[in-house]
Design an enzyme around this catalytic site. Structure first.
Site, PDB file in Angstrom:
ATOM      1  N   GLU A   1     -29.319 -13.399 -39.305  1.00  0.00           N
ATOM      2  CA  GLU A   1     -29.367 -13.727 -40.723  1.00  0.00           C
ATOM      3  C   GLU A   1     -28.491 -14.934 -41.050  1.00  0.00           C
ATOM      4  O   GLU A   1     -27.436 -15.133 -40.465  1.00  0.00           O
ATOM      5  CB  GLU A   1     -28.909 -12.517 -41.538  1.00  0.00           C
ATOM      6  CG  GLU A   1     -29.921 -11.396 -41.468  1.00  0.00           C
ATOM      7  CD  GLU A   1     -29.509 -10.163 -42.272  1.00  0.00           C
ATOM      8  OE1 GLU A   1     -30.406  -9.522 -42.829  1.00  0.00           O
ATOM      9  OE2 GLU A   1     -28.318  -9.851 -42.346  1.00  0.00           O
TER      10      GLU A   1
ATOM     11  N   CYS B   1     -23.967 -20.110 -44.886  1.00  0.00           N
ATOM     12  CA  CYS B   1     -23.167 -19.220 -44.045  1.00  0.00           C
ATOM     13  C   CYS B   1     -23.952 -18.945 -42.768  1.00  0.00           C
ATOM     14  O   CYS B   1     -25.010 -18.327 -42.797  1.00  0.00           O
ATOM     15  CB  CYS B   1     -22.880 -17.932 -44.818  1.00  0.00           C
ATOM     16  SG  CYS B   1     -21.906 -16.756 -43.898  1.00  0.00           S
TER      17      CYS B   1
ATOM     18  N   CYS C   1     -21.759  -8.431 -32.492  1.00  0.00           N
ATOM     19  CA  CYS C   1     -20.388  -8.900 -32.274  1.00  0.00           C
ATOM     20  C   CYS C   1     -19.733  -7.974 -31.258  1.00  0.00           C
ATOM     21  O   CYS C   1     -19.992  -6.771 -31.251  1.00  0.00           O
ATOM     22  CB  CYS C   1     -19.619  -8.852 -33.599  1.00  0.00           C
ATOM     23  SG  CYS C   1     -18.001  -9.658 -33.534  1.00  0.00           S
TER      24      CYS C   1
ATOM     25  N   CYS D   1     -14.308  -4.669 -36.059  1.00  0.00           N
ATOM     26  CA  CYS D   1     -13.457  -4.568 -37.250  1.00  0.00           C
ATOM     27  C   CYS D   1     -14.005  -3.400 -38.089  1.00  0.00           C
ATOM     28  O   CYS D   1     -15.220  -3.313 -38.331  1.00  0.00           O
ATOM     29  CB  CYS D   1     -13.473  -5.872 -38.021  1.00  0.00           C
ATOM     30  SG  CYS D   1     -12.919  -7.260 -36.985  1.00  0.00           S
TER      31      CYS D   1
ATOM     32  N   CYS E   1     -16.390  -3.876 -41.211  1.00  0.00           N
ATOM     33  CA  CYS E   1     -17.464  -4.882 -41.131  1.00  0.00           C
ATOM     34  C   CYS E   1     -18.750  -4.268 -40.589  1.00  0.00           C
ATOM     35  O   CYS E   1     -18.742  -3.607 -39.552  1.00  0.00           O
ATOM     36  CB  CYS E   1     -17.012  -6.037 -40.238  1.00  0.00           C
ATOM     37  SG  CYS E   1     -18.310  -7.239 -39.909  1.00  0.00           S
TER      38      CYS E   1
ATOM     39  N   LEU F   1      -7.412 -12.374 -41.878  1.00  0.00           N
ATOM     40  CA  LEU F   1      -6.084 -11.769 -41.708  1.00  0.00           C
ATOM     41  C   LEU F   1      -6.112 -10.273 -42.063  1.00  0.00           C
ATOM     42  O   LEU F   1      -5.893  -9.420 -41.222  1.00  0.00           O
ATOM     43  CB  LEU F   1      -5.079 -12.539 -42.579  1.00  0.00           C
ATOM     44  CG  LEU F   1      -3.621 -12.177 -42.368  1.00  0.00           C
ATOM     45  CD1 LEU F   1      -3.174 -12.500 -40.958  1.00  0.00           C
ATOM     46  CD2 LEU F   1      -2.748 -12.908 -43.390  1.00  0.00           C
TER      47      LEU F   1
ATOM     48  N   CYS G   1     -20.477 -10.965 -47.662  1.00  0.00           N
ATOM     49  CA  CYS G   1     -19.631 -10.920 -46.465  1.00  0.00           C
ATOM     50  C   CYS G   1     -19.671  -9.559 -45.824  1.00  0.00           C
ATOM     51  O   CYS G   1     -19.474  -8.546 -46.489  1.00  0.00           O
ATOM     52  CB  CYS G   1     -18.169 -11.114 -46.824  1.00  0.00           C
ATOM     53  SG  CYS G   1     -17.746 -12.730 -47.302  1.00  0.00           S
TER      54      CYS G   1
HETATM   55  N1  SAH Z   1     -16.189 -13.062 -36.998  1.00  0.00           N
HETATM   56  C1  SAH Z   1     -15.612 -13.995 -37.859  1.00  0.00           C
HETATM   57  C2  SAH Z   1     -16.580 -14.584 -38.870  1.00  0.00           C
HETATM   58  C3  SAH Z   1     -17.588 -13.655 -39.482  1.00  0.00           C
HETATM   59  S1  SAH Z   1     -17.002 -12.461 -40.637  1.00  0.00           S
HETATM   60  C4  SAH Z   1     -14.418 -13.396 -38.585  1.00  0.00           C
HETATM   61  O1  SAH Z   1     -14.212 -12.191 -38.462  1.00  0.00           O
HETATM   62  O2  SAH Z   1     -13.681 -14.160 -39.209  1.00  0.00           O
HETATM   63  C5  SAH Z   1     -16.729 -13.405 -42.134  1.00  0.00           C
HETATM   64  C6  SAH Z   1     -15.693 -12.795 -43.059  1.00  0.00           C
HETATM   65  O3  SAH Z   1     -16.208 -11.629 -43.734  1.00  0.00           O
HETATM   66  C7  SAH Z   1     -14.445 -12.337 -42.350  1.00  0.00           C
HETATM   67  O4  SAH Z   1     -13.278 -12.707 -43.038  1.00  0.00           O
HETATM   68  C8  SAH Z   1     -14.600 -10.838 -42.358  1.00  0.00           C
HETATM   69  O5  SAH Z   1     -13.373 -10.203 -42.173  1.00  0.00           O
HETATM   70  C9  SAH Z   1     -15.231 -10.611 -43.717  1.00  0.00           C
HETATM   71  N2  SAH Z   1     -15.853  -9.301 -43.862  1.00  0.00           N
HETATM   72  C10 SAH Z   1     -16.425  -8.539 -42.903  1.00  0.00           C
HETATM   73  N3  SAH Z   1     -16.915  -7.378 -43.428  1.00  0.00           N
HETATM   74  C11 SAH Z   1     -16.643  -7.406 -44.764  1.00  0.00           C
HETATM   75  C12 SAH Z   1     -16.921  -6.508 -45.847  1.00  0.00           C
HETATM   76  N4  SAH Z   1     -17.584  -5.382 -45.662  1.00  0.00           N
HETATM   77  N5  SAH Z   1     -16.516  -6.873 -47.081  1.00  0.00           N
HETATM   78  C13 SAH Z   1     -15.878  -8.047 -47.271  1.00  0.00           C
HETATM   79  N6  SAH Z   1     -15.602  -8.926 -46.298  1.00  0.00           N
HETATM   80  C14 SAH Z   1     -15.978  -8.620 -45.036  1.00  0.00           C
HETATM   81 FE1  SF4 Z   2     -17.055  -9.405 -35.691  1.00  0.00          FE
HETATM   82 FE2  SF4 Z   2     -17.223  -8.525 -38.212  1.00  0.00          FE
HETATM   83 FE3  SF4 Z   2     -14.866  -8.524 -36.965  1.00  0.00          FE
HETATM   84 FE4  SF4 Z   2     -15.966 -10.874 -37.721  1.00  0.00          FE
HETATM   85  S1  SF4 Z   2     -15.269  -9.223 -39.085  1.00  0.00           S
HETATM   86  S2  SF4 Z   2     -15.018 -10.365 -35.731  1.00  0.00           S
HETATM   87  S3  SF4 Z   2     -18.153 -10.389 -37.397  1.00  0.00           S
HETATM   88  S4  SF4 Z   2     -16.674  -7.301 -36.388  1.00  0.00           S
END
Ligand code: SAH
Ligand code: SF4
Length: 410
Positions: A123, A136, A143, A147, A150, A262, A381
């Site tokens: 996507e 984006c 991945c 996290c 996410c 962060l 996000c």
């Molecule tokens: N993997 C990279 C880039 C993709 S994620 C990273 O982790 O930075 C892009 C951003 O979306 C990151 O800051 C991530 O922490 C945030 N993100 C992921 N899941 C989210 C959620 N459910 N709500 C809000 N932000 C989220």
């Molecule tokens: Fe992977 Fe989501 Fe963590 Fe970014 S925030 S590193 S996309 S698991």
């Protein structure tokens, strides 16, 4: 509510018609040197002409945005036919295009198999705002990281995207928005009133870009090439969860803006939220940020901080955040948590987010709260997931119920 494209309309049907699966090697995503070598190796361009042909092709591919050799009018018919016989410059198939009621667009692209693999789907999201349009882009299918807040993190890594596939997201989006010369913007599309429709890109889609460093580097160097797509490196932001060894290389070899996911200010909590922290703890991450090439007040690092109710959103957390970032030219981007079915978190209350933002503002940091965009089409996000794992209907309904109940709603 989302608006899906009316696929019965002839124009839309033509535009979305799948490109034929091509076995031919692509010319998209190659460096100039590689492009020249490919033309010579195929025996269709003599070595002494290679430089000139590369220049011509580069212009057609990246300034004019053509996806068919037949449209390269200043190249002889014979050479066009030879190029088409050996190579492909076709766009990927667009499986779906969704348009949110706020103008955000989300595309589901399908890329052909690489080697013995299967086709993959990813996507890409376009977010129009006053004065700019941000794309984006995804770097991986799934991945490897997990996290805990996410959605993408619940999907195992299928594979890295190639440089071609990363660039294809930008090229296809510009096609669909009429953002190449001589192309019309689709009627009714919400785009910035002036300038380019895609003026900024963020590597914030699916995947961890620094675990696919070489392909991301190649794609971003082509996207910022002054004689081609010509996006300023200051308008390209790469977001990482904290792959410390590649952070310095990002500044040194790609030179784009850096964003760090962060989300926590101490190792105990960050180990839980962003598990890569166990490998590269905060102390190392902060050092890598301080050492980021080109860092200055005019070129700050963005720190992304997702607002999770009763997890990381107290004023003590805000205080710790200011303390942690001391001495680093920084912007703080507060992201209201976007819910997804099965997630174990709630978004902080709006009042708390504002208090948090006020505190860090008073400490001298710009701290915009990222307005959630395209939530109705799951484009916000952390909500991205490939279609191979698309939400079941029951999950969609659960999500809608969550939205209506106001969880995470800003
Ligand atoms: N993997 C990279 C880039 C993709 S994620 C990273 O982790 O930075 C892009 C951003 O979306 C990151 O800051 C991530 O922490 C945030 N993100 C992921 N899941 C989210 C959620 N459910 N709500 C809000 N932000 C989220
Ligand atoms: Fe992977 Fe989501 Fe963590 Fe970014 S925030 S590193 S996309 S698991």
């Amino acid at each position: 509510m989302s608006l899906s494209l009316d696929l019965t309309a002839a124009g839309a049907r033509d535009a979305l018609r799948p490109a034929p699966a091509s076995e031919k090697p692509t010319l998209i995503g190659l460096t100039r040197a590689e492009l020249g070598e490919a033309l010579v190796a195929a025996g269709i361009v003599p070595e002494k002409q290679a430089r000139m042909r590369v220049q011509q092709l580069w212009h057609w591919l990246y300034v004019r945005g053509v996806s068919d050799f037949a449209h390269m009018f200043n190249i002889s018919k014979d050479l066009r036919a030879a190029l088409a016989g050996h190579f492909s410059i076709a766009r990927p198939e667009i499986v779906e295009e969704q348009i949110s009621n706020d103008g955000t667009r989300k595309w589901l692209f399908r890329f052909p198999p690489r080697g013995a693999g299967r086709p993959v789907e990813i996507e890409t999201v376009y977010i129009p705002e006053e004065g700019r349009g941000t794309l984006c882009i995804s770097s991986q299918v799934g991945c490897t990281l997990t996290c805990s807040f996410c959605h993408t993190g619940t999907q195992k890594l299928v594979r890295n995207l190639t440089a071609e596939e990363i660039l294809a997201q930008l090229l296809s989006a510009r096609d669909r928005l009429g953002d190449f010369p001589d192309r019309d913007t689709p009627a009714g599309a919400i785009v910035p009133s002036e300038g380019r429709k895609v003026s900024n890109i963020v590597m914030m889609g699916m995947g961890e870009p620094l675990y696919n460093f070489e392909a991301v580097k190649k794609a971003l160097l082509i996207a910022s090439d002054g004689d081609g797509l010509a996006l300023s490196k200051r308008r390209i932001t790469l977001s990482t969860s904290g792959v410390v060894p590649e952070i310095y290389r990002t500044g040194e070899e790609i030179g784009v803006m850096l964003a760090i996911s962060l989300h926590a200010t101490n190792d105990d909590l960050r180990d839980l939220l962003v598990p890569i922290n166990k490998k590269f703890p905060l102390k190392e991450l902060m050092k890598a940020c301080r050492d980021y090439p080109g860092l200055s007040n005019a070129r700050r690092i963005t720190f992304e901080y997702v607002m999770l109710k009763d997890v990381n959103d107290s004023l003590d957390d805000a205080k710790a955040l200011v303390q942690l970032l001391k001495g680093i030219p920084a912007k703080i981007n507060l992201i209201p948590f976007n819910p997804w079915p099965g997630s174990n978190y709630q978004c902080s209350d709006w009042e708390q987010i504002e208090k948090f933002a006020d505190y860090i503002n008073a400490a001298g940091y710009a701290s915009p709260i990222r307005t959630p965009r395209g939530r109705d089409i799951l484009a916000a996000c952390g909500q991205l997931k490939s279609e191979s794992e698309r939400l079941r209907k029951s999950e969609r309904l659960a999500l809608e119920a969550m939205m209506i109940a106001g969880h995470g709603e800003a």
